[in-house]
Every structure is written in structure tokens, then in C-alpha cells.
Design a protein around this motif. Structure first.
Motif, PDB file in Angstrom:
ATOM      1  N   HIS A  13      40.568  46.104  37.208  1.00 20.03           N
ATOM      2  CA  HIS A  13      40.185  44.896  37.520  1.00 20.03           C
ATOM      3  C   HIS A  13      38.764  44.797  37.202  1.00 20.03           C
ATOM      4  N   HIS A  17      36.987  42.026  34.727  1.00 24.46           N
ATOM      5  CA  HIS A  17      35.996  40.908  35.102  1.00 24.46           C
ATOM      6  C   HIS A  17      34.773  40.922  34.617  1.00 24.46           C
ATOM      7  N   GLU A  31      37.701  38.804  44.836  1.00 25.95           N
ATOM      8  CA  GLU A  31      38.812  38.580  43.627  1.00 25.95           C
ATOM      9  C   GLU A  31      39.684  39.753  43.852  1.00 25.95           C
ATOM     10  N   HIS A  35      44.307  39.546  45.105  1.00 30.91           N
ATOM     11  CA  HIS A  35      45.067  40.426  44.468  1.00 30.91           C
ATOM     12  C   HIS A  35      45.936  41.426  45.634  1.00 30.91           C
TER      13      HIS A  35
HETATM   14 ZN   LIG Z   1      41.207  40.777  38.669  1.00 28.45          ZN
END
Ligand SMILES: [Zn+2]
Length: 100
Positions: A13, A17, A31, A35
Motif C-alpha cells: 500500500h 500510494h 489510508e 483498509h
Molecule cells: Zn491503499
């Protein structure tokens, strides 16, 4: 074991990002929280530092609201790694999710 896997997903991730935009600790926490990953700064910051040492990310320190904040971006090495990983995710997805 689960923690190891979660950490790998968290790194993916972050890599993704950081390729899209610059990222910073608190923003990443939000963020990742979205999730469902609950991690502490005690885990996040060493992970970011490790990714910097590995040459995947670079950072720049700026002052925001009188506090220092590190902004991370992906490096060319990180971009190459992300491309490799994308192919692996696709393969894994096809096998695990689509049962191909
Ligand atoms: Zn993410």
C-alpha cells in the motif's frame, strides 16, 4: 505469520500510494485504517525508515503547523519494484481469487 503477511500488504500500500502522490505518516495511517489495518506509529515509522534504507522511498522534511513532517515519495528503484510486484499481485489474484 498473519502479522508478517499484513506487514507485506502494508508495504505494498505504501509503495503504491507513494507512487501516486507524496505520503506522510498520519495520512498513511488513515489510508491503511480505511483498509482495516490497525497499526501503531511504532510499526509504521520503522517500516518507512526501512523502505528508505532499501532505496524504495526518499523523503523530504517540511514544517507543517510548527512541526516537522516527513513526506515520502517513491524512488526509481521503488517504481521498478512496484512494477514487479504488480505482475505478482496479478498472478496471485488470478490463482487465489479467480481460481485459474
Ligand atoms: Zn491503499
Amino acid at each position: 505469520m498473519m502479522r508478517e503477511i499484513d506487514l507485506a500488504f502494508i508495504k505494498l500500500h505504501i509503495l503504491y500510494h507513494a507512487a501516486t502522490d507524496e505520503v506522510y505518516g498520519v495520512g498513511l495511517m488513515e489510508e491503511l485504517g480505511r483498509h482495516g489495518y490497525r497499526l501503531s506509529f511504532g510499526t509504521l515509522y520503522p517500516t518507512l525508515a526501512k523502505m528508505v534504507r532499501m532505496g524504495l522511498l526518499s523523503f523530504e522534511t517540511r514544517i507543517v503547523n510548527h512541526k516537522q513532517r516527513k513526506y515520502y515519495r517513491i524512488t526509481p528503484v521503488g517504481l521498478k519494484e512496484l512494477e514487479k510486484v504488480r505482475a505478482k499481485i496479478k498472478e496471485l489474484y488470478e490463482e487465489v481469487i479467480e481460481d485459474k
